[in-house]
Design an enzyme around this catalytic site. Structure first.
Site, PDB file in Angstrom:
ATOM      1  N   ASN A  30     -18.115   6.838  -3.289  1.00  0.00           N
ATOM      2  CA  ASN A  30     -18.781   7.276  -2.050  1.00  0.00           C
ATOM      3  C   ASN A  30     -18.114   8.519  -1.481  1.00  0.00           C
ATOM      4  O   ASN A  30     -17.105   8.984  -2.012  1.00  0.00           O
ATOM      5  CB  ASN A  30     -18.798   6.151  -1.005  1.00  0.00           C
ATOM      6  CG  ASN A  30     -17.446   5.624  -0.668  1.00  0.00           C
ATOM      7  OD1 ASN A  30     -17.129   4.503  -1.026  1.00  0.00           O
ATOM      8  ND2 ASN A  30     -16.623   6.408   0.010  1.00  0.00           N
ATOM      9  N   LYS A  59     -13.298   2.958  -3.512  1.00  0.00           N
ATOM     10  CA  LYS A  59     -12.123   2.389  -4.179  1.00  0.00           C
ATOM     11  C   LYS A  59     -12.204   2.530  -5.697  1.00  0.00           C
ATOM     12  O   LYS A  59     -11.204   2.802  -6.363  1.00  0.00           O
ATOM     13  CB  LYS A  59     -11.969   0.921  -3.788  1.00  0.00           C
ATOM     14  CG  LYS A  59     -11.538   0.725  -2.347  1.00  0.00           C
ATOM     15  CD  LYS A  59     -11.313  -0.744  -2.030  1.00  0.00           C
ATOM     16  CE  LYS A  59     -11.162  -0.964  -0.537  1.00  0.00           C
ATOM     17  NZ  LYS A  59      -9.990  -0.283   0.026  1.00  0.00           N
ATOM     18  N   GLY A  60     -13.406   2.352  -6.257  1.00  0.00           N
ATOM     19  CA  GLY A  60     -13.548   2.476  -7.711  1.00  0.00           C
ATOM     20  C   GLY A  60     -13.221   3.879  -8.181  1.00  0.00           C
ATOM     21  O   GLY A  60     -12.386   4.083  -9.071  1.00  0.00           O
ATOM     22  N   ALA A  61     -13.887   4.861  -7.573  1.00  0.00           N
ATOM     23  CA  ALA A  61     -13.662   6.256  -7.980  1.00  0.00           C
ATOM     24  C   ALA A  61     -12.213   6.659  -7.724  1.00  0.00           C
ATOM     25  O   ALA A  61     -11.593   7.345  -8.542  1.00  0.00           O
ATOM     26  CB  ALA A  61     -14.624   7.175  -7.231  1.00  0.00           C
ATOM     27  N   GLY A 237       2.824  -2.330   1.715  1.00  0.00           N
ATOM     28  CA  GLY A 237       3.020  -1.018   2.335  1.00  0.00           C
ATOM     29  C   GLY A 237       4.394  -0.464   1.994  1.00  0.00           C
ATOM     30  O   GLY A 237       4.829  -0.516   0.834  1.00  0.00           O
ATOM     31  N   ASP A 262      -0.085  10.037   5.367  1.00  0.00           N
ATOM     32  CA  ASP A 262      -1.466   9.529   5.338  1.00  0.00           C
ATOM     33  C   ASP A 262      -1.505   8.402   4.307  1.00  0.00           C
ATOM     34  O   ASP A 262      -1.414   8.648   3.102  1.00  0.00           O
ATOM     35  CB  ASP A 262      -2.400  10.690   4.954  1.00  0.00           C
ATOM     36  CG  ASP A 262      -3.850  10.273   4.828  1.00  0.00           C
ATOM     37  OD1 ASP A 262      -4.157   9.073   4.966  1.00  0.00           O
ATOM     38  OD2 ASP A 262      -4.686  11.158   4.583  1.00  0.00           O
ATOM     39  N   GLY A 267      -3.210   1.937  -1.704  1.00  0.00           N
ATOM     40  CA  GLY A 267      -3.507   0.818  -2.602  1.00  0.00           C
ATOM     41  C   GLY A 267      -4.265   1.282  -3.841  1.00  0.00           C
ATOM     42  O   GLY A 267      -4.016   0.796  -4.947  1.00  0.00           O
ATOM     43  N   ASP A 268      -5.181   2.221  -3.674  1.00  0.00           N
ATOM     44  CA  ASP A 268      -5.952   2.721  -4.819  1.00  0.00           C
ATOM     45  C   ASP A 268      -5.044   3.468  -5.799  1.00  0.00           C
ATOM     46  O   ASP A 268      -5.182   3.334  -7.014  1.00  0.00           O
ATOM     47  CB  ASP A 268      -7.075   3.654  -4.340  1.00  0.00           C
ATOM     48  CG  ASP A 268      -8.143   2.906  -3.572  1.00  0.00           C
ATOM     49  OD1 ASP A 268      -8.245   1.679  -3.729  1.00  0.00           O
ATOM     50  OD2 ASP A 268      -8.881   3.557  -2.806  1.00  0.00           O
ATOM     51  N   ALA A 298       1.637   9.755  -3.051  1.00  0.00           N
ATOM     52  CA  ALA A 298       0.324   9.920  -2.402  1.00  0.00           C
ATOM     53  C   ALA A 298       0.417   9.783  -0.882  1.00  0.00           C
ATOM     54  O   ALA A 298      -0.237  10.527  -0.153  1.00  0.00           O
ATOM     55  CB  ALA A 298      -0.667   8.918  -2.977  1.00  0.00           C
TER      56      ALA A 298
HETATM   57  P1  ADP Z   1      -3.390  -0.599   1.006  1.00  0.00           P
HETATM   58  O1  ADP Z   1      -3.520   0.872   0.927  1.00  0.00           O
HETATM   59  O2  ADP Z   1      -4.353  -1.322   0.114  1.00  0.00           O
HETATM   60  O3  ADP Z   1      -3.362  -1.151   2.402  1.00  0.00           O
HETATM   61  P2  ADP Z   1      -0.479  -0.826   0.908  1.00  0.00           P
HETATM   62  O4  ADP Z   1      -0.435  -0.212   2.255  1.00  0.00           O
HETATM   63  O5  ADP Z   1       0.193  -2.135   0.736  1.00  0.00           O
HETATM   64  O6  ADP Z   1      -1.975  -0.973   0.360  1.00  0.00           O
HETATM   65  O7  ADP Z   1       0.140   0.235  -0.099  1.00  0.00           O
HETATM   66  C1  ADP Z   1       0.058   0.084  -1.502  1.00  0.00           C
HETATM   67  C2  ADP Z   1       1.360   0.517  -2.122  1.00  0.00           C
HETATM   68  O8  ADP Z   1       1.585   1.887  -1.799  1.00  0.00           O
HETATM   69  C3  ADP Z   1       2.586  -0.226  -1.610  1.00  0.00           C
HETATM   70  O9  ADP Z   1       2.826  -1.405  -2.344  1.00  0.00           O
HETATM   71  C4  ADP Z   1       3.685   0.802  -1.833  1.00  0.00           C
HETATM   72  O10 ADP Z   1       4.138   0.763  -3.164  1.00  0.00           O
HETATM   73  C5  ADP Z   1       2.950   2.116  -1.580  1.00  0.00           C
HETATM   74  N1  ADP Z   1       3.151   2.535  -0.193  1.00  0.00           N
HETATM   75  C6  ADP Z   1       2.329   2.339   0.860  1.00  0.00           C
HETATM   76  N2  ADP Z   1       2.862   2.821   2.004  1.00  0.00           N
HETATM   77  C7  ADP Z   1       4.068   3.334   1.665  1.00  0.00           C
HETATM   78  C8  ADP Z   1       5.114   3.982   2.382  1.00  0.00           C
HETATM   79  N3  ADP Z   1       5.035   4.200   3.715  1.00  0.00           N
HETATM   80  N4  ADP Z   1       6.204   4.372   1.692  1.00  0.00           N
HETATM   81  C9  ADP Z   1       6.317   4.185   0.362  1.00  0.00           C
HETATM   82  N5  ADP Z   1       5.360   3.579  -0.381  1.00  0.00           N
HETATM   83  C10 ADP Z   1       4.244   3.161   0.254  1.00  0.00           C
END
Ligand code: ADP
Length: 325
Positions: A30, A59-61, A237, A262, A267-268, A298
């Protein structure tokens, strides 16, 4: 150490397959409409934003692009409405080297849209997702792509397309000797028949709590495993990932400390990296580390697909994993 034709494999990976599988993503595509403001608005509040961008997402793309950037051979199974920005979405995917030959083009409907708000202080986000053509992906569409399901492939799906399409994909994966990764996002109920086809169930902390109906994340992971998934990966996170393996062993892997700019798409990126590592024949733990390393980069940049790193941007230890491929 990171030479592409290196012949010595890491000793722990001696049993890894010699011929790598490919990554096949079955999922959504999307347009993301992203507004940045200093903080997220409260309900009923209007804030003056700082910037606005439109960028390809879903999420897929996103997961397909994340894996392609990390060097995987990626094919995408999806349905995209070709009205409005549909053609643009497909072009963007192909520009990333993703095989879009199994994407059904539908001139009758609109592609999906995600309206995303990002807080520039801390990187938190809030999202409204309107599925559009993603809601129309059928089991028959997936069946039509049956030749994409090959032994050793890693088949990845999320919950932004209908469950019967995912069920069909994972049944084809099982029949072909491919492995399956379900990213249970957004947090929707997963039927037991689908859970039973998941080699890896990946969710973030909130999704795990909602799906299991349990606050404690470790207990939630155990319940979801008892419900049928073979291995659980709960992303936490900045705190990293909780792994629950097939024999019930749990461990927490810490994320690299970075300044989050950002976090949309973290997660993607993680799932794309995980799938890439698995397809290259890495252990689950190595594949998780690859996903975390990619996601850490990312989140330190703004954007979703545009923030996803190339393999060469990862620390050198992750380049050598490609010698298995
Ligand atoms: P979603 O985006 O699905 O909410 P998360 O926030 O848990 O998923 O982030 C997915 C993965 O990205 C985490 O397990 C971690 O490895 C990485 N990540 C996310 N936020 C951070 C951060 N602030 N610092 C370092 N790695 C991060």
């Amino acid at each position: 150490m990171s030479k592409p034709n290196e012949t010595t494999s890491p000793p722990s990976e001696a049993a890894a397959p010699q011929v790598p599988g490919r990554v096949l993503v079955v999922g959504s595509i999307n347009m993301d409409m992203v507004a940045h403001a200093q903080r997220l608005p409260a309900p009923g509040e209007t804030l003056v934003g700082q910037s606005f961008v439109m960028a390809p997402g879903g999420k897929g793309a996103n997961q397909a692009v994340a894996a392609a950037r990390l060097g995987a051979r990626v094919a995408f199974v999806s349905r995209v409405g070709t009205r409005q920005h549909g053609a643009e979405l497909l072009q963007a995917l192909q520009a990333e080297g993703v095989d879009a030959s199994s994407v059904v083009r539908d001139p009758a409907v609109l592609p999906g849209v995600a309206v995303i708000m990002v807080a520039s202080e801390g990187g938190e986000n809030a999202i409204v997702y309107v599925p559009g053509s993603n809601a129309d992906l059928t089991a028959a569409d997936v069946q039509a792509a049956a030749d994409q399901f090959q032994p050793g492939a890693v088949v990845v799906a999320q919950l932004e397309v209908p469950v019967p399409a995912i069920q069909q994909a994972f049944e084809l994966a099982r029949a072909a000797g491919a492995r399956t990764v379900l990213n249970a996002a957004p947090a929707l109920a997963v039927p037991p028949a689908l859970l039973a086809l998941c080699d890896w169930l990946v969710l973030n902390e909130t999704e795990a709590q909602q799906l299991a109906g349990i606050e404690d994340v470790e207990a939630a992971a155990r319940l979801l495993q008892a419900s049928g998934a073979r291995e659980l990966l709960v992303t936490l996170g900045a705190a990293g990932v909780l792994m629950l393996d097939a024999v019930g062993q749990m461990q927490r892997l810490p994320a690299a400390a970075v300044k989050a700019v950002d976090t949309v798409g973290a997660g993607d990126t993680f799932v794309g990296g995980l799938a890439t590592g698995l397809a290259e024949g890495c252990s689950a733990e190595q594949a998780v580390r690859l996903g975390m390393a990619a996601a850490a980069i990312a989140v330190s940049r703004s954007g979703v697909q545009s923030a996803m790193p190339l393999r060469a941007e990862l620390p050198a230890e992750f380049a050598s994993m490609r010698s298995l491929a």
